[in-house]
Design a protein around this motif. Structure first.
Motif, PDB file in Angstrom:
ATOM      1  N   LEU A  63       0.816  -1.221   0.000  1.00 47.68           N
ATOM      2  CA  LEU A  63       0.000   0.000   0.000  1.00 47.68           C
ATOM      3  C   LEU A  63       0.848   1.270   0.000  1.00 47.68           C
ATOM      4  O   LEU A  63       0.313   2.369  -0.031  1.00 47.68           O
ATOM      5  N   CYS A  64       2.163   1.082   0.069  1.00 52.44           N
ATOM      6  CA  CYS A  64       3.104   2.215   0.055  1.00 52.44           C
ATOM      7  C   CYS A  64       2.839   3.186   1.208  1.00 52.44           C
ATOM      8  O   CYS A  64       2.770   4.389   1.025  1.00 52.44           O
ATOM      9  N   GLU A  65       2.687   2.629   2.389  1.00 47.56           N
ATOM     10  CA  GLU A  65       2.434   3.466   3.560  1.00 47.56           C
ATOM     11  C   GLU A  65       3.593   4.414   3.839  1.00 47.56           C
ATOM     12  O   GLU A  65       3.387   5.570   4.185  1.00 47.56           O
ATOM     13  N   GLU A  66       4.827   3.893   3.707  1.00 44.38           N
ATOM     14  CA  GLU A  66       5.991   4.746   3.966  1.00 44.38           C
ATOM     15  C   GLU A  66       6.063   5.894   2.960  1.00 44.38           C
ATOM     16  O   GLU A  66       6.349   7.024   3.317  1.00 44.38           O
ATOM     17  N   GLY A  67       5.800   5.597   1.713  1.00 42.31           N
ATOM     18  CA  GLY A  67       5.817   6.644   0.692  1.00 42.31           C
ATOM     19  C   GLY A  67       4.759   7.702   0.950  1.00 42.31           C
ATOM     20  O   GLY A  67       4.977   8.894   0.727  1.00 42.31           O
ATOM     21  N   GLY A  68       3.611   7.266   1.447  1.00 40.91           N
ATOM     22  CA  GLY A  68       2.564   8.220   1.811  1.00 40.91           C
ATOM     23  C   GLY A  68       3.017   9.156   2.910  1.00 40.91           C
ATOM     24  O   GLY A  68       2.726  10.353   2.885  1.00 40.91           O
ATOM     25  N   ARG A  69       3.744   8.610   3.877  1.00 44.68           N
ATOM     26  CA  ARG A  69       4.281   9.457   4.957  1.00 44.68           C
ATOM     27  C   ARG A  69       5.295  10.465   4.410  1.00 44.68           C
ATOM     28  O   ARG A  69       5.312  11.622   4.816  1.00 44.68           O
TER      29      ARG A  69
ATOM     30  N   LEU B  77       5.431  13.985  -6.743  1.00 45.21           N
ATOM     31  CA  LEU B  77       6.321  12.956  -7.286  1.00 45.21           C
ATOM     32  C   LEU B  77       6.349  11.718  -6.397  1.00 45.21           C
ATOM     33  O   LEU B  77       6.389  10.591  -6.897  1.00 45.21           O
ATOM     34  N   MET B  78       6.320  11.909  -5.082  1.00 45.96           N
ATOM     35  CA  MET B  78       6.301  10.761  -4.180  1.00 45.96           C
ATOM     36  C   MET B  78       4.978  10.002  -4.308  1.00 45.96           C
ATOM     37  O   MET B  78       4.961   8.766  -4.279  1.00 45.96           O
ATOM     38  N   ASP B  79       3.875  10.726  -4.468  1.00 46.89           N
ATOM     39  CA  ASP B  79       2.591  10.052  -4.710  1.00 46.89           C
ATOM     40  C   ASP B  79       2.655   9.221  -5.988  1.00 46.89           C
ATOM     41  O   ASP B  79       2.116   8.114  -6.049  1.00 46.89           O
ATOM     42  N   GLU B  80       3.302   9.757  -7.007  1.00 46.14           N
ATOM     43  CA  GLU B  80       3.464   9.023  -8.267  1.00 46.14           C
ATOM     44  C   GLU B  80       4.314   7.762  -8.046  1.00 46.14           C
ATOM     45  O   GLU B  80       4.013   6.697  -8.591  1.00 46.14           O
TER      46      GLU B  80
ATOM     47  N   ARG C  78       2.146   5.198  -6.537  1.00 46.59           N
ATOM     48  CA  ARG C  78       1.262   4.581  -7.542  1.00 46.59           C
ATOM     49  C   ARG C  78       2.013   3.467  -8.271  1.00 46.59           C
ATOM     50  O   ARG C  78       1.471   2.385  -8.491  1.00 46.59           O
ATOM     51  N   LYS C  79       3.266   3.709  -8.583  1.00 41.13           N
ATOM     52  CA  LYS C  79       4.068   2.690  -9.271  1.00 41.13           C
ATOM     53  C   LYS C  79       4.309   1.463  -8.376  1.00 41.13           C
ATOM     54  O   LYS C  79       4.318   0.341  -8.851  1.00 41.13           O
TER      55      LYS C  79
END
Length: 182
Positions: A145-151, A167-170, A173-174
Motif C-alpha cells: 500500500l506504500c504506507e511509507e511513501g505516503g508518509r 512525485l512521491m505520490d506518483e 502509484r508505481k
C-alpha cells in the motif's frame, strides 16, 4: 558598598531577564525543551533526535540535519537515523548525500521499507528508472500500500514542497502497480 551591591544585583537580574526573554522569543517551546534535554544528556542519541524533530517542525532543515550528527556518534547501526538524514538531504536537494545514507540503512536491514521507497524516489528523480523500478518492486512485496511513501509525501507537503509530494505520490502509484503485477 551596600548600594553598589544592590545596584549590581539589579543589573544582573535585568540582564538575565533580558537573556531569558530573547531565548524564549527565538525558540519555540518544543525546540527550547529539546535543546535543554540535549544539553543535560548529550550522550543519549534520542536527545539529538528530539532536537532534529524540533528544527524540522519549524522548517530549519540545515539545523535539523546538523542535529543528527550527534545521533550518529552513538549508534552507527540505527537505520532510522540514516533515513531521517536522507529525508532531510532529499528535501534540501542533496541527493548524493541522501543516497549514501539510504544505502547504509539498507546494508543494515535489506528489508528497510522507508529507505528503499526514498531511494527509489531519488533514482527516479535522477532519471535512473530501471534502478527505481527494481526498488519499487522490492517495496511492493513488503509494503504493497506504500504506507511509507505516503508518509514521505505528507512530510514533503508539510514542508511546502508540493512538487516532491506529487512525485512521491506518483512513486507510490508505481509501487501499488508493481504489487498488482506480482
Amino acid at each position: 558598598w551596600r548600594r553598589l551591591a544592590v545596584g549590581v544585583m539589579i543589573c544582573l537580574v535585568i540582564f538575565w531577564v533580558n537573556v531569558a526573554w530573547q531565548y524564549n522569543r527565538l525558540y519555540p517551546d518544543e525546540l527550547r525543551y529539546a535543546l535543554y534535554f540535549r544539553d543535560i544528556a548529550p550522550g543519549f542519541r534520542v536527545t539529538h533526535i528530539f532536537v532534529f524533530q524540533a528544527y524540522y517542525n519549524i522548517g530549519k532543515l540545515r539545523e535539523a540535519r546538523e542535529a543528527l550528527t550527534g545521533a550518529f556518534r552513538g549508534d552507527k547501526k540505527d537505520r532510522a537515523v540514516y533515513v531521517y538524514a536522507a529525508f532531510v538531504d532529499t528535501a534540501m536537494g542533496e541527493y548524493a548525500r541522501a543516497e549514501d545514507s539510504l544505502l547504509k540503512s539498507i546494508s543494515l536491514d535489506p528489508h528497510d521499507r522507508p529507505a528503499k521507497t526514498l531511494l527509489g524516489f531519488i533514482y527516479e528523480n535522477r532519471g535512473d528508472y530501471a534502478k527505481a523500478q527494481k526498488l519499487y518492486d522490492d517495496v511492493a512485496k513488503i509494503d504493497p500500500l506504500c504506507e511509507e511513501g505516503g508518509r514521505f509525501a505528507y512530510s514533503f507537503a508539510d514542508l511546502g514542497q508540493e512538487e516532491n509530494a506529487v512525485l512521491m505520490d506518483e512513486s507510490c502509484r508505481k509501487i501499488r502497480e508493481s504489487h498488482k503485477a506480482l
